[in-house]
Design a protein around this motif. Structure first.
Motif, short mmCIF file in Angstrom:
data_model
loop_
_atom_site.label_atom_id
_atom_site.label_comp_id
_atom_site.label_asym_id
_atom_site.label_seq_id
_atom_site.Cartn_x
_atom_site.Cartn_y
_atom_site.Cartn_z
N ALA A 94 -29.51 61.09 0.55
CA ALA A 94 -29.81 61.74 -0.87
C ALA A 94 -31.08 62.53 -1.06
CB ALA A 94 -29.66 60.26 -1.75
N VAL A 95 -32.00 61.96 -0.66
CA VAL A 95 -33.47 62.82 -0.89
C VAL A 95 -33.28 64.15 -0.26
CG1 VAL A 95 -35.83 62.87 -0.31
CG2 VAL A 95 -34.80 60.63 -0.91
N VAL A 96 -32.75 64.19 1.04
CA VAL A 96 -32.87 65.43 1.90
C VAL A 96 -31.86 66.59 1.01
CG1 VAL A 96 -32.33 66.71 3.84
CG2 VAL A 96 -33.57 64.53 3.83
N HIS A 97 -30.52 66.04 0.64
CA HIS A 97 -29.68 66.74 -0.12
C HIS A 97 -29.91 67.25 -1.42
CE1 HIS A 97 -25.42 68.07 -0.46
NE2 HIS A 97 -25.59 67.71 -1.56
N ILE A 124 -27.00 71.88 3.62
CA ILE A 124 -26.40 71.21 2.46
C ILE A 124 -25.35 70.05 2.96
CG2 ILE A 124 -25.46 71.48 0.25
CD1 ILE A 124 -27.15 73.78 -0.31
N GLY A 125 -24.23 70.88 3.54
CA GLY A 125 -23.18 70.37 3.95
C GLY A 125 -23.63 68.93 4.94
N ALA A 126 -24.45 69.59 5.86
CA ALA A 126 -24.83 68.39 7.01
C ALA A 126 -25.64 67.26 6.53
CB ALA A 126 -25.82 69.35 7.96
N SER A 127 -26.35 67.34 5.34
CA SER A 127 -27.11 66.30 4.57
C SER A 127 -26.19 65.62 3.49
CB SER A 127 -28.31 66.78 4.10
OG SER A 127 -28.22 67.93 3.13
N ALA A 128 -24.84 66.01 3.21
CA ALA A 128 -24.29 65.34 1.89
C ALA A 128 -24.07 63.93 2.32
CB ALA A 128 -23.01 66.17 1.96
N ALA A 194 -25.79 68.54 -9.84
CA ALA A 194 -25.50 67.85 -8.56
C ALA A 194 -26.87 67.38 -7.77
CB ALA A 194 -24.66 68.62 -7.63
N SER A 195 -27.84 68.16 -8.11
CA SER A 195 -28.99 67.55 -7.48
C SER A 195 -29.67 66.45 -8.07
CB SER A 195 -30.06 68.68 -7.48
OG SER A 195 -31.44 68.30 -6.83
N ALA A 196 -29.43 66.45 -9.32
CA ALA A 196 -29.94 65.13 -10.17
C ALA A 196 -29.06 64.19 -9.97
CB ALA A 196 -29.79 65.63 -11.61
N LEU A 197 -27.75 64.33 -9.90
CA LEU A 197 -26.55 63.16 -9.71
C LEU A 197 -26.93 62.60 -8.30
CD1 LEU A 197 -23.29 64.30 -11.24
CD2 LEU A 197 -24.45 62.19 -11.82
N ALA A 199 -29.86 62.24 -6.43
CA ALA A 199 -30.93 61.42 -6.50
C ALA A 199 -30.52 60.15 -7.17
CB ALA A 199 -31.99 62.21 -7.01
N LEU A 200 -30.14 60.27 -8.54
CA LEU A 200 -29.87 59.13 -9.25
C LEU A 200 -28.81 58.34 -8.88
CD1 LEU A 200 -30.87 60.81 -12.68
CD2 LEU A 200 -32.33 59.31 -11.27
N ALA A 201 -27.71 58.67 -9.03
CA ALA A 201 -26.24 57.86 -8.80
C ALA A 201 -25.96 57.41 -7.20
CB ALA A 201 -25.09 58.85 -9.01
N VAL A 202 -26.40 58.29 -6.17
CA VAL A 202 -26.41 57.94 -4.98
C VAL A 202 -27.14 57.12 -4.66
CG1 VAL A 202 -26.38 58.86 -2.29
CG2 VAL A 202 -25.31 60.23 -4.27
N GLY A 203 -28.53 57.10 -5.19
CA GLY A 203 -29.72 56.27 -4.98
C GLY A 203 -29.37 54.88 -5.51
N ALA A 204 -28.82 54.87 -6.47
CA ALA A 204 -28.36 53.67 -7.13
C ALA A 204 -27.31 52.93 -6.35
CB ALA A 204 -27.92 53.93 -8.51
N PHE A 205 -26.35 53.72 -5.95
CA PHE A 205 -25.03 53.32 -4.99
C PHE A 205 -25.72 52.73 -3.81
CE2 PHE A 205 -22.07 53.87 -1.83
CZ PHE A 205 -20.90 53.10 -2.22
N ALA A 206 -26.74 53.30 -2.98
CA ALA A 206 -27.33 52.90 -1.80
C ALA A 206 -28.10 51.34 -2.23
CB ALA A 206 -28.37 53.88 -1.39
N LEU A 207 -28.53 51.31 -3.18
CA LEU A 207 -29.09 50.13 -3.28
C LEU A 207 -28.54 48.96 -4.18
CD1 LEU A 207 -32.70 51.52 -4.92
CD2 LEU A 207 -32.33 50.60 -2.68
N HIS A 208 -27.11 49.17 -4.57
CA HIS A 208 -26.29 48.28 -4.71
C HIS A 208 -26.22 47.17 -3.83
CE1 HIS A 208 -22.46 46.27 -6.40
NE2 HIS A 208 -22.94 46.91 -7.45
N SER A 209 -26.11 45.97 -4.61
CA SER A 209 -26.22 44.66 -3.86
C SER A 209 -24.91 44.53 -2.54
CB SER A 209 -25.75 43.37 -4.51
OG SER A 209 -24.73 43.36 -5.41
#
Length: 439
Positions: A94-97, A124-128, A194-197, A199-209
């Motif tokens: 998420a950070v790299v993408h 971009i595709g490789a880090s998606a 897409a960059s903002a989403l 960072a925020l949404a994928v990061g939150a998904f990663a940290l979900h319980s």
């Protein structure tokens, strides 16, 4: 605490009877938003590069490099998640993408060499972040470890149906969002969003319980069970990499490649068709018509009887998709075109659900996320390749040539379904159990 749930009350654990109860109320909305950047990626890059450089060739090539990067590195990200956990893989990508999306925006407006733009596109595709396949893998783990054994077949079928429907909605909604943002705020807006989403949404998904659930052991795994976060347990068991390249897995990848080819060729062909009439902006509306039918039939999969096996379902609905593609290619009016899109959509939805269910059943031990990522990468690769090829055909030979490409793509899906019919005979009993939605 071990969550086997085979005898939950004996361990003092109240059994969770539904998937939403097991993952919590925020999971599904979060997973929906987190996968949106992935659906915006190819179209967003194409829109940005063409607008900034006034080169359709460079735009198509860059979006193709995005798909190639996702296809090459997506399975590696899935393998990383299988070995080290989804949180680490998702947060890092998420950070790299997010950063690379910003780099591309700067690069195209600074008029850097085309080779640099193509390299950034591949990166971009490789880090998606692979949210769709990791969501399936995560939910499969939840079902197999936190639900009572008697409810698992039905829950797995319904969950794969839901996931396929969400993918359909997102793949239709993503291009629409890109077009709306580009129209209202400029060609860079979709990539910035897409960059903002990411960072925020994928990061939150990663940290979900739910991300703490260990991958479920396969049928041949010799482990005592799956453990929850913080619990000590045996090291994860993983099948050899060569098992990922068995015919029973690769035929599913071929099927998804065909579906990706169909998505990309239909959208580009519709752009040529509506462009001939001077209304190219209406291509998304026609494309969405196909997606609605696909989403509805994907949901209907849960009522199919158990005797309608997974391999039979895929073959039947692949033929339906092929029939719809033929109607699209031969349509003499917009009404016939819409009818063909509807018929094709009716076939796509159940095929998506069925292939994902087969992928869940056929994943080698400890390789669920890898297989799901291989499937998702095949779709994005097919979409990118078909978009570029269909656009070239439309420019060179006209719209009628472009409208024939979806027939070829649907033929790939039907051919893979026929091959799966033969490969699936031996484990038919297992697949019949997986399709037992009325158990």
């Amino acid at each position: 605490m071990t969550l086997t749930n085979d005898r939950p009350r004996a361990r003092g654990i109240e059994p969770r009877t539904t998937v939403p109860q097991a993952v919590g109320p925020t999971y599904f909305p979060l997973a929906f938003v987190a996968r949106l950047p992935f659906a915006m990626m190819v179209v967003g890059v194409l829109t940005l590069v063409v607008a900034a450089t006034d080169s359709l060739t460079l735009g198509g090539a860059t979006s193709g490099m995005v798909g190639l990067g996702a296809a090459v590195c997506g399975p590696l990200i899935g393998a990383w998640a299988d070995r080290s956990g989804q949180r680490r893989a998702l947060l890092a990508t998420a950070v790299v993408h997010s950063i690379l999306l910003l780099v591309l925006t700067l690069a195209v407006f600074l008029a850097v060499p085309a080779a640099v733009v193509l390299a950034v596109g591949f990166s971009i595709g490789a880090s998606a972040p692979q949210v769709p396949p990791m969501s399936r893998s995560r939910l499969t783990g939840v079902i197999r470890t936190r639900l009572p054994a008697a409810r698992r077949p039905v829950a797995l079928s319904r969950t794969m149906s839901y996931e396929a429907t969400v993918d359909e909605v997102v793949f239709v909604f993503g291009p629409f969002v890109v077009g709306a943002l580009a129209t209202l705020f400029g060609p860079a807006a979709p990539i910035l969003a897409a960059s903002a989403l990411t960072a925020l949404a994928v990061g939150a998904f990663a940290l979900h319980s739910s991300g703490r659930v260990a991958p479920p052991p396969g049928p041949s795994a010799r482990t005592a069970g799956t453990t929850a976060a913080g619990a000590a347990g045996p090291p994860p068991v993983q099948a050899p990499v060569r098992e990922l390249f068995s015919g029973r897995v690769l035929v599913l990848v071929a099927g998804f490649l065909g579906i990706g080819l169909f998505f990309g060729s239909v959208l580009t062909a519709l752009s040529a068709y509506t462009g001939d009439a001077g209304h190219s902006e209406r291509a998304g509306l026609l494309y969405g018509f196909m997606g609605i039918g696909s989403a509805l039939t994907a949901l209907a999969v849960v009522v199919f009887p158990a005797r309608f096996s997974l391999r039979a379902r895929w073959l039947v609905f692949a033929v339906v998709q092929l029939a719809g593609a033929v109607v699209v290619a031969t349509a003499s009016s917009t009404g016939m075109l819409l009818a063909g899109l509807l018929i094709a959509g009716l076939g796509i939805g159940p095929s998506l659900v069925t292939i994902y269910s087969l992928g869940s059943e056929r994943s080698p031990v400890g390789r669920t996320a890898t297989v799901m990522t291989m499937l998702g990468s095949a779709i994005i690769l097919g979409q990118s390749a078909a978009s570029a090829a269909t656009g070239l055909l439309a420019d060179t030979f006209g719209t009628s040539a472009a409208m024939a490409v979806p027939v070829v793509a649907a033929g790939v899906v039907a051919g893979a379904a026929a091959a799966n019919w033969r490969l699936g005979r031996a484990p038919a009993a297992v697949e019949a159990q997986a399709s037992a939605t009325d158990a």
